[in-house]
Design a protein around this motif. Structure first.
Motif, PDB file in Angstrom:
ATOM      1  N   LEU A 158       0.946  -1.148  -0.128  1.00 21.14           N
ATOM      2  CA  LEU A 158       0.113  -0.010  -0.073  1.00 21.14           C
ATOM      3  C   LEU A 158       0.620   1.327   0.150  1.00 21.14           C
ATOM      4  CD1 LEU A 158      -3.012  -1.062   2.456  1.00 21.14           C
ATOM      5  CD2 LEU A 158      -2.950  -0.766  -0.150  1.00 21.14           C
ATOM      6  N   THR A 159       2.236   1.193  -0.267  1.00 18.48           N
ATOM      7  CA  THR A 159       2.833   2.245  -0.100  1.00 18.48           C
ATOM      8  C   THR A 159       3.972   2.144  -1.259  1.00 18.48           C
ATOM      9  OG1 THR A 159       4.650   1.449   1.625  1.00 18.48           O
ATOM     10  CG2 THR A 159       2.990   3.001   2.524  1.00 18.48           C
ATOM     11  N   ALA A 160       3.778   1.151  -2.142  1.00 19.73           N
ATOM     12  CA  ALA A 160       4.820   0.710  -2.827  1.00 19.73           C
ATOM     13  C   ALA A 160       4.271   0.961  -4.386  1.00 19.73           C
ATOM     14  CB  ALA A 160       5.367  -0.652  -2.756  1.00 19.73           C
ATOM     15  N   ALA A 161       3.278   1.619  -4.832  1.00 18.11           N
ATOM     16  CA  ALA A 161       2.510   1.740  -6.037  1.00 18.11           C
ATOM     17  C   ALA A 161       3.630   2.183  -7.298  1.00 18.11           C
ATOM     18  CB  ALA A 161       1.423   2.612  -5.995  1.00 18.11           C
ATOM     19  N   TRP A 162       4.302   3.104  -6.721  1.00 20.82           N
ATOM     20  CA  TRP A 162       5.390   3.805  -7.760  1.00 20.82           C
ATOM     21  C   TRP A 162       6.416   2.870  -8.182  1.00 20.82           C
ATOM     22  CZ3 TRP A 162       2.841   8.512  -8.913  1.00 20.82           C
ATOM     23  CH2 TRP A 162       2.248   8.846  -7.761  1.00 20.82           C
ATOM     24  N   ALA A 163       6.649   1.795  -7.387  1.00 21.12           N
ATOM     25  CA  ALA A 163       7.719   0.844  -7.782  1.00 21.12           C
ATOM     26  C   ALA A 163       7.346  -0.506  -8.435  1.00 21.12           C
ATOM     27  CB  ALA A 163       8.637   0.626  -6.671  1.00 21.12           C
ATOM     28  N   ARG A 164       6.057  -0.702  -8.505  1.00 22.58           N
ATOM     29  CA  ARG A 164       5.491  -1.859  -9.331  1.00 22.58           C
ATOM     30  C   ARG A 164       4.879  -1.676 -10.341  1.00 22.58           C
ATOM     31  NH1 ARG A 164       2.313  -4.823  -4.567  1.00 22.58           N
ATOM     32  NH2 ARG A 164       3.119  -6.771  -5.284  1.00 22.58           N
ATOM     33  N   PRO A 165       4.535  -2.801 -11.114  1.00 26.86           N
ATOM     34  CA  PRO A 165       3.765  -2.641 -12.558  1.00 26.86           C
ATOM     35  C   PRO A 165       2.521  -2.734 -11.897  1.00 26.86           C
ATOM     36  CG  PRO A 165       5.018  -4.925 -12.353  1.00 26.86           C
ATOM     37  CD  PRO A 165       5.542  -4.013 -11.418  1.00 26.86           C
ATOM     38  N   ALA A 166       1.757  -1.985 -12.862  1.00 31.63           N
ATOM     39  CA  ALA A 166       0.190  -1.806 -12.490  1.00 31.63           C
ATOM     40  C   ALA A 166       0.119  -1.320 -11.114  1.00 31.63           C
ATOM     41  CB  ALA A 166      -0.584  -3.307 -12.916  1.00 31.63           C
ATOM     42  N   GLY A 167       1.047  -0.591 -10.650  1.00 32.92           N
ATOM     43  CA  GLY A 167       0.990  -0.457  -9.120  1.00 32.92           C
ATOM     44  C   GLY A 167      -0.026   0.448  -8.616  1.00 32.92           C
ATOM     45  N   HIS A 168      -0.552   1.143  -9.531  1.00 34.51           N
ATOM     46  CA  HIS A 168      -1.650   2.202  -8.756  1.00 34.51           C
ATOM     47  C   HIS A 168      -2.949   1.161  -8.805  1.00 34.51           C
ATOM     48  CE1 HIS A 168       1.499   5.357  -9.403  1.00 34.51           C
ATOM     49  NE2 HIS A 168       0.699   5.916  -8.487  1.00 34.51           N
ATOM     50  N   VAL A 169      -3.220   0.556  -9.944  1.00 34.89           N
ATOM     51  CA  VAL A 169      -4.603  -0.161  -9.731  1.00 34.89           C
ATOM     52  C   VAL A 169      -4.390  -1.209  -8.602  1.00 34.89           C
ATOM     53  CG1 VAL A 169      -6.051  -1.807 -10.989  1.00 34.89           C
ATOM     54  CG2 VAL A 169      -5.269   0.058 -12.053  1.00 34.89           C
ATOM     55  N   ARG A 170      -3.366  -1.948  -8.539  1.00 36.61           N
ATOM     56  CA  ARG A 170      -3.324  -3.123  -7.652  1.00 36.61           C
ATOM     57  C   ARG A 170      -3.380  -2.720  -6.086  1.00 36.61           C
ATOM     58  NH1 ARG A 170       2.254  -5.894  -9.224  1.00 36.61           N
ATOM     59  NH2 ARG A 170       1.447  -7.531  -8.036  1.00 36.61           N
ATOM     60  N   ARG A 171      -2.598  -1.337  -6.207  1.00 32.60           N
ATOM     61  CA  ARG A 171      -2.776  -0.534  -4.696  1.00 32.60           C
ATOM     62  C   ARG A 171      -4.038  -0.053  -4.376  1.00 32.60           C
ATOM     63  NH1 ARG A 171      -3.253   4.201  -2.863  1.00 32.60           N
ATOM     64  NH2 ARG A 171      -2.424   4.524  -0.551  1.00 32.60           N
ATOM     65  N   ALA A 172      -4.741   0.396  -5.355  1.00 33.37           N
ATOM     66  CA  ALA A 172      -6.150   1.037  -5.056  1.00 33.37           C
ATOM     67  C   ALA A 172      -7.040  -0.122  -4.495  1.00 33.37           C
ATOM     68  CB  ALA A 172      -6.708   1.542  -6.401  1.00 33.37           C
ATOM     69  N   ALA A 173      -6.908  -1.128  -5.413  1.00 27.17           N
ATOM     70  CA  ALA A 173      -7.952  -2.463  -5.127  1.00 27.17           C
ATOM     71  C   ALA A 173      -7.400  -2.689  -3.674  1.00 27.17           C
ATOM     72  CB  ALA A 173      -7.413  -3.436  -6.141  1.00 27.17           C
ATOM     73  N   ALA A 174      -6.266  -2.766  -3.420  1.00 20.87           N
ATOM     74  CA  ALA A 174      -5.854  -3.562  -2.008  1.00 20.87           C
ATOM     75  C   ALA A 174      -6.128  -2.300  -0.811  1.00 20.87           C
ATOM     76  CB  ALA A 174      -4.353  -3.670  -1.930  1.00 20.87           C
ATOM     77  N   PHE A 175      -6.267  -1.161  -1.208  1.00 18.37           N
ATOM     78  CA  PHE A 175      -6.558   0.034  -0.236  1.00 18.37           C
ATOM     79  C   PHE A 175      -8.149  -0.233  -0.076  1.00 18.37           C
ATOM     80  CE2 PHE A 175      -7.567   4.567   1.054  1.00 18.37           C
ATOM     81  CZ  PHE A 175      -6.358   4.474   1.774  1.00 18.37           C
ATOM     82  N   VAL A 176      -8.895  -0.374  -1.299  1.00 15.30           N
ATOM     83  CA  VAL A 176     -10.247  -0.513  -0.792  1.00 15.30           C
ATOM     84  C   VAL A 176     -10.701  -2.004   0.318  1.00 15.30           C
ATOM     85  CG1 VAL A 176     -12.301  -1.323  -2.044  1.00 15.30           C
ATOM     86  CG2 VAL A 176     -11.306   0.392  -2.917  1.00 15.30           C
ATOM     87  N   VAL A 177      -9.873  -2.904  -0.087  1.00 17.06           N
ATOM     88  CA  VAL A 177      -9.918  -4.248   0.731  1.00 17.06           C
ATOM     89  C   VAL A 177      -9.578  -3.824   2.131  1.00 17.06           C
ATOM     90  CG1 VAL A 177      -8.774  -6.432   1.141  1.00 17.06           C
ATOM     91  CG2 VAL A 177      -9.731  -5.630  -1.095  1.00 17.06           C
TER      92      VAL A 177
END
Length: 544
Positions: free
Chosen positions: A104-123
């Motif tokens: 949840l703090t790593a979106a900028w360093a991962r592929p598709a980072g913002h979508v996978r983080r956004a979904a994880a943030f919702v969860v």
């Protein structure tokens, strides 16, 4: 009383022991359409792992304990020395640690980072929303620091680490760090240009000494903070480390913790700077422009956080009404209750679809997507966060008296629900930001119209709403007085276009027939009775 008189019947079982991610069809489908197919299995597995943790009895207990045991401020040690430390319940650290390790703090360093983080943030926000604050600010600090390549090279690997390393030590000695921010002052509020905290340059280039106060400082036990202060050439952004490189504590005096309506597990503080060491971020006098990237990212998290609260409220309401019987059958089968549940489900799905679409625009990063975000983020922040409180209140009512009892968890959702509307600029600030985007950045409106135009011709009510919005935009006389109405329409049309393109027909039909078709009552449960509401409710039902 005789034991035979206290047999418990007709009570819904706890919503526990399930996968929060896979039980949310709208969220799963949004991830599917925004993530590269080559990554999709990996991302779904990751989110399902987090979803099972979020739905477990143990983690839900962590959330209750963190909320029920708010942080405690300790200003001095036993000898009278200032320490300015905040103590948290162990469950807070468990939640925060899991959030960091889940990316949840790593979106900028991962592929598709913002979508996978956004979904994880919702969860993850459905467990306990308070720990989302430091996770959000740590994530959002990256674009601000990138205005200074040297600072970004030093701090970004620490910020995007998936290791939770608690305790106050020099950042260079830690495997991962968290960030907070301190912008608001008592005399200025959202008008940060009225800030009075001063920054005096020191001998070393780029370093300053800060003096002043901050009325709201979120997550004061973080390792660093982005702070706005008045330098010789104007309002400037600074990085304030909590601990200096020599191991000494920076001057960071916590005056008190705020006693808040909700978000009680998270510490929000008033702090004083008095000769506090800071590093400049960006040029002097460009503080607002420097920090705007952080503000935009945290505003998106307000949308995602509200979507999470709405989803959990709807899941609890549908679950209860599925198991609770009255007047000869399950509540969810009663036409009026079904109407209420379907109306709530529409609001939740529309918020989820919009939040994930904005996250996908961050992953894309192209010029048109950046222009789209400039208008869509403040409109979404305005509307989605505004809808959260009525959704939480109506969902609570679906449980009747049970929902008004703390043990149900619904009062916690209700107390939390207004936060995202206030944080990072309240409703008027967002509405005025929508106006600024429309008036100063023509590319933003063009990108928005291209997006909603992808659904043109698929639903006559959406087509009519787009035409009506263009008519409103053609007449800008006295526009500030109707800025809220305009922001609402921008958000609703965008939500409608997404649902028409991607949601099942019964969901899109109900949304357009109510939100865009002019046949929507002032409260939930007023959808046209001719719609397929049973399918809408069934789609929102969490499968345990």
């Amino acid at each position: 009383m005789a034991a035979s008189t206290h047999t418990v019947t007709n009570q819904a079982p706890p919503l526990v022991g399930y996968d929060v991610f896979t039980a949310d069809r709208a969220l799963g489908e949004a991830v599917g359409r925004h993530v590269d197919p080559a990554l999709l299995d990996e991302v779904r597995t990751e989110l399902s792992d987090l979803g099972r943790a979020a739905g477990s009895r143990q983690v839900q207990e962590w959330g209750s304990l963190a909320d029920g045991n708010p942080p405690v401020l300790r200003t001095h040690d036993r000898y009278g020395h200032r320490v300015d430390e905040v103590g948290f319940h162990p469950s807070w650290h468990r939640l925060l640690g899991k959030g960091v390790s889940a990316g949840l703090t790593a979106a900028w360093a991962r592929p598709a980072g913002h979508v996978r983080r956004a979904a994880a943030f919702v969860v993850w926000s459905q467990v306990e929303a308070g720990n989302g604050c430091p996770l959000s600010m740590t994530h959002a600090a990256v674009p601000a620091l990138r205005t200074d390549p040297a600072l970004a090279a030093e701090w970004e690997p620490r910020l995007t680490s998936m290791v939770y390393d608690q305790g106050l030590r020099p950042a260079s000695e830690k495997a991962g760090v968290l960030f907070g921010m301190a912008m608001t002052e008592k005399q200025g509020g959202s008008d940060v240009r009225a800030n009075t905290t001063s920054a005096r340059p020191l001998a070393e280039d780029g370093t300053y000494e800060l003096t002043g106060h901050k009325w709201f400082c979120s997550a004061p036990m973080s390792d660093g903070f982005l702070v706005l202060a008045q330098a010789p050439d104007g309002l400037t952004c600074f990085l304030v480390p909590r601990v200096l490189e020599d191991g000494g504590r920076n001057v960071f005096r916590i005056q008190r913790l705020k006693d808040k309506l909700g978000n009680r597990s998270n510490a929000s503080a008033e702090v004083e700077f008095d000769g506090t060491w800071a590093r400049r971020v960006g040029a002097e006098g460009r503080g607002v422009r420097t920090i705007i990237g952080m503000v935009a990212a945290t505003r998106l998290d307000c949308v995602l956080g509200s979507a999470a609260l709405m989803r959990q409220a709807v899941a609890q309401a549908v679950h209860h009404c599925t198991h609770r019987e009255a007047f000869g059958g399950p509540l969810a089968d009663k036409p009026l209750m079904r109407n209420v549940l379907a109306d709530l489900a529409l609001e939740s799905e529309a918020a989820t679809a919009l939040g994930l679409r904005l996250a996908a625009a961050y992953d894309d990063g192209g010029e048109q997507e950046r222009a789209f975000l400039r208008l869509a983020v403040p409109a979404a922040k305005y509307w989605v966060t505004k809808r959260c409180t009525p959704v939480a209140a109506e969902a609570l009512e679906c449980l009747g008296g049970n929902g008004y009892v703390e043990e149900s968890g619904m009062p916690r959702l209700l107390r939390e629900s207004p936060l995202n509307s206030v944080w990072e600029g309240a409703g008027n600030v967002q509405a005025l930001d929508v106006l600024r985007a429309l008036q100063r950045e023509p590319g933003a409106l063009d990108a928005y119209l291209r997006e909603v135009g992808l659904a043109r011709g698929a639903d006559h009510r959406l087509d009519g709403a787009i035409k009506g919005l263009l008519t409103e935009l053609a007449d800008l006389e006295g526009v500030e007085g109707r800025a809220r109405r305009l922001a609402e329409r921008v958000a609703l049309v965008l939500q409608g276009s997404l649902l028409v393109r991607f949601a099942p027909p019964e969901v899109a039909d109900a949304f357009c027939g109510s939100r865009l078709g002019g046949n929507w009552g002032s409260s939930f449960g007023t959808l046209p009775h001719t719609l397929d509401l049973a399918s809408v409710v069934d789609r929102a039902r969490p499968v345990v």
